[in-house]
Every structure is written in structure tokens, then in C-alpha cells.
Design a protein around this motif. Structure first.
Motif, short mmCIF file in Angstrom:
data_model
loop_
_atom_site.label_atom_id
_atom_site.label_comp_id
_atom_site.label_asym_id
_atom_site.label_seq_id
_atom_site.Cartn_x
_atom_site.Cartn_y
_atom_site.Cartn_z
N PHE A 14 0.86 -1.17 0.00
CA PHE A 14 0.00 0.00 0.00
C PHE A 14 0.90 1.23 0.00
O PHE A 14 1.86 1.30 0.76
CB PHE A 14 -0.90 0.03 1.24
CG PHE A 14 -1.64 1.34 1.39
CD1 PHE A 14 -2.79 1.57 0.66
CD2 PHE A 14 -1.16 2.33 2.22
CE1 PHE A 14 -3.46 2.78 0.77
CE2 PHE A 14 -1.83 3.54 2.34
CZ PHE A 14 -2.98 3.76 1.61
N PHE A 15 0.60 2.18 -0.86
CA PHE A 15 1.33 3.44 -0.82
C PHE A 15 0.40 4.56 -1.25
O PHE A 15 -0.59 4.35 -1.95
CB PHE A 15 2.59 3.41 -1.70
CG PHE A 15 2.35 3.15 -3.15
CD1 PHE A 15 2.17 4.18 -4.04
CD2 PHE A 15 2.30 1.84 -3.62
CE1 PHE A 15 1.95 3.93 -5.38
CE2 PHE A 15 2.08 1.58 -4.96
CZ PHE A 15 1.90 2.62 -5.84
N ASP A 37 4.60 4.37 2.35
CA ASP A 37 4.82 3.17 1.54
C ASP A 37 5.02 2.01 2.51
O ASP A 37 5.97 2.00 3.29
CB ASP A 37 6.05 3.35 0.65
CG ASP A 37 6.30 2.16 -0.27
OD1 ASP A 37 5.50 1.21 -0.27
OD2 ASP A 37 7.31 2.19 -1.00
N THR A 38 4.11 1.05 2.50
CA THR A 38 4.22 -0.09 3.40
C THR A 38 3.99 -1.36 2.60
O THR A 38 3.11 -1.40 1.73
CB THR A 38 3.24 0.01 4.59
OG1 THR A 38 3.40 -1.13 5.43
CG2 THR A 38 1.81 0.12 4.13
N TYR A 39 4.81 -2.37 2.87
CA TYR A 39 4.61 -3.65 2.18
C TYR A 39 5.12 -4.80 3.03
O TYR A 39 5.99 -4.65 3.88
CB TYR A 39 5.25 -3.65 0.79
CG TYR A 39 6.75 -3.51 0.75
CD1 TYR A 39 7.57 -4.63 0.71
CD2 TYR A 39 7.34 -2.27 0.69
CE1 TYR A 39 8.94 -4.50 0.64
CE2 TYR A 39 8.70 -2.12 0.61
CZ TYR A 39 9.51 -3.25 0.59
OH TYR A 39 10.86 -3.11 0.52
N THR A 40 4.52 -5.96 2.77
CA THR A 40 4.93 -7.21 3.40
C THR A 40 5.29 -8.19 2.29
O THR A 40 4.52 -8.39 1.36
CB THR A 40 3.81 -7.79 4.26
OG1 THR A 40 3.48 -6.85 5.29
CG2 THR A 40 4.21 -9.11 4.89
N ASN A 66 8.01 -3.80 5.77
CA ASN A 66 8.63 -2.48 5.58
C ASN A 66 7.57 -1.39 5.75
O ASN A 66 6.46 -1.53 5.23
CB ASN A 66 9.23 -2.36 4.18
CG ASN A 66 10.44 -3.23 4.02
OD1 ASN A 66 11.48 -2.96 4.60
ND2 ASN A 66 10.31 -4.28 3.25
N PHE A 67 7.93 -0.35 6.46
CA PHE A 67 7.05 0.81 6.62
C PHE A 67 7.89 2.06 6.45
O PHE A 67 8.84 2.28 7.20
CB PHE A 67 6.38 0.79 7.99
CG PHE A 67 5.33 1.85 8.15
CD1 PHE A 67 4.10 1.71 7.54
CD2 PHE A 67 5.59 2.99 8.88
CE1 PHE A 67 3.12 2.69 7.67
CE2 PHE A 67 4.63 3.98 9.02
CZ PHE A 67 3.39 3.83 8.41
N ILE A 68 7.56 2.87 5.44
CA ILE A 68 8.35 4.06 5.11
C ILE A 68 7.42 5.26 5.10
O ILE A 68 6.35 5.23 4.49
CB ILE A 68 9.01 3.91 3.72
CG1 ILE A 68 9.92 2.69 3.69
CG2 ILE A 68 9.78 5.16 3.35
CD1 ILE A 68 10.33 2.26 2.31
N ASN A 97 11.39 8.24 7.60
CA ASN A 97 11.58 7.14 8.55
C ASN A 97 11.39 5.82 7.81
O ASN A 97 10.40 5.65 7.09
CB ASN A 97 10.57 7.20 9.70
CG ASN A 97 10.78 8.40 10.58
OD1 ASN A 97 11.89 8.72 10.96
ND2 ASN A 97 9.70 9.07 10.90
N ASP A 98 12.33 4.90 7.98
CA ASP A 98 12.24 3.55 7.42
C ASP A 98 12.31 2.55 8.56
O ASP A 98 13.22 2.62 9.38
CB ASP A 98 13.41 3.27 6.47
CG ASP A 98 13.30 3.98 5.15
OD1 ASP A 98 12.61 5.01 5.09
OD2 ASP A 98 13.92 3.51 4.18
N ARG A 99 11.36 1.62 8.56
CA ARG A 99 11.39 0.53 9.53
C ARG A 99 11.31 -0.77 8.75
O ARG A 99 10.43 -0.95 7.91
CB ARG A 99 10.23 0.62 10.51
CG ARG A 99 10.24 -0.52 11.52
CD ARG A 99 9.11 -0.39 12.54
NE ARG A 99 9.02 -1.54 13.39
CZ ARG A 99 9.73 -1.72 14.50
NH1 ARG A 99 10.57 -0.80 14.89
NH2 ARG A 99 9.58 -2.80 15.23
N ASN A 100 12.24 -1.69 9.05
CA ASN A 100 12.28 -2.98 8.38
C ASN A 100 12.34 -4.07 9.45
O ASN A 100 13.21 -4.04 10.31
CB ASN A 100 13.51 -3.07 7.47
CG ASN A 100 13.61 -4.41 6.78
OD1 ASN A 100 14.02 -5.38 7.39
ND2 ASN A 100 13.26 -4.44 5.51
N ASP A 101 11.40 -5.00 9.37
CA ASP A 101 11.33 -6.12 10.31
C ASP A 101 11.45 -7.40 9.48
O ASP A 101 10.60 -7.66 8.62
CB ASP A 101 10.01 -6.07 11.06
CG ASP A 101 9.93 -7.07 12.19
OD1 ASP A 101 10.83 -7.92 12.32
OD2 ASP A 101 8.94 -7.03 12.94
#
Length: 163
Positions: A14-15, A37-40, A66-68, A97-101
Motif C-alpha cells: 500500500f502506498f 509506503d508499506t509492504y509485506t 517495511n514501513f516508510i 523514517n524507514d522501519r524494516n522487520d
């Protein structure tokens, strides 16, 4: 040799963005923008036991979330200094901000041919990591023009990063 291995990937994304503009005066405006911008991403790789690639069988499952976010605030100034000379200035700041799990489990030594779940393997190796990064930027640009013919542009930017 049929059905010895399988590689599957599934991505959900989703973005979007929103932009707001407001004219403060006839020569000054403010603009704010927000982007997301978020994706799995899910990957599954399987190999049945007895094959030439991995005789004992293998299953690898990984998930990446990922969540940006990206934000910017700009002030735009436009002046006629004289009838022949114009000045346009943009002063702004941005924040990203970038978060990666990420998690991954690798299982080996399959018990039953064709059955792919974690309980059907003897050995398991898991790993995970979470990363967070932020960028803060400040910038400015000034453009002079003489009779819309001769231009001089000056630009500067500084960024700070944290992780």
C-alpha cells in the motif's frame, strides 16, 4: 523428479501521498506533503527430501515488513525585486523514517515426503532483525532571473541520519 522443489513469493503493498498547499500572502506559500509506503513480502522455498539439491529436504520461510514515511514542509517565496529582476526562494525541511522487520526460519531433515510445515523437520534455524533509520534534512534554494533570460541558482542542503 517432479514436485521436488517450490519457490513462492507473495507481496502485499500500500502506498499513497497527500499534499497541502496554502498561500499565506501574494508572495509566500507553504506546502506540506506526506507519503507512506508499506509492504509485506512473504517467501517460502521448499525442497522435498530425496532430491539432488538437498537430499534431506529443506524449507525456508521468510517475512519482511517495511514501513516508510516521508514528510516535507516547504516555504516558497517569489519576489519581483525590480521590473527586470526576480527572486524565487524555497526553504524547507524533510523527514524520512524507514522501519524494516525481517524474520526467517530454515528447517532441514524432512520426515515425511511432501509435507511442508515446521513440525515435519528435525532441525530449525531462525533469525530476525529490526532496523529503524531516520533522515532529517534542511535545504534552501534561491533563483535569480534577469528578464526571464539570465539565471543564477544557489542551492544548499544538510542531512542528519540516525539508526
Amino acid at each position: 523428479m517432479l514436485f521436488r522443489s517450490n519457490d513462492n513469493e507473495n507481496i502485499s503493498r500500500f502506498f499513497g501521498s497527500i499534499n497541502l498547499n496554502y498561500e499565506l500572502t501574494d508572495w509566500l506559500s507553504a506546502t506540506y506533503s506526506l507519503g507512506i509506503d508499506t509492504y509485506t513480502q512473504r517467501n517460502t522455498y521448499t525442497i522435498n527430501k530425496g532430491g539432488p539439491q538437498d537430499f534431506d529436504g529443506r524449507m525456508v520461510i521468510s517475512v519482511r515488513d517495511n514501513f516508510i514515511t516521508n514528510q516535507a514542509l516547504n516555504f516558497n517565496m517569489d519576489f519581483d525585486l525590480t521590473s527586470d529582476l526576480n527572486l524565487n526562494v524555497i526553504v524547507g525541511t524533510s523527514l524520512r523514517n524507514d522501519r524494516n522487520d525481517f524474520t526467517q526460519t530454515t528447517s532441514t531433515n524432512q520426515f515425511i515426503f511432501g509435507l511442508f510445515n515446521q513440525n515435519n523437520f528435525a532441525n530449525h534455524d531462525s533469525r530476525s532483525r529490526v532496523t529503524d533509520m531516520s533522515w532529517l534534512g534542511a535545504y534552501a534554494t534561491a533563483s535569480f532571473d534577469y528578464k526571464n533570460f539570465l539565471y543564477l541558482n544557489l542551492t544548499g542542503r544538510n542531512d542528519w541520519v540516525s539508526n
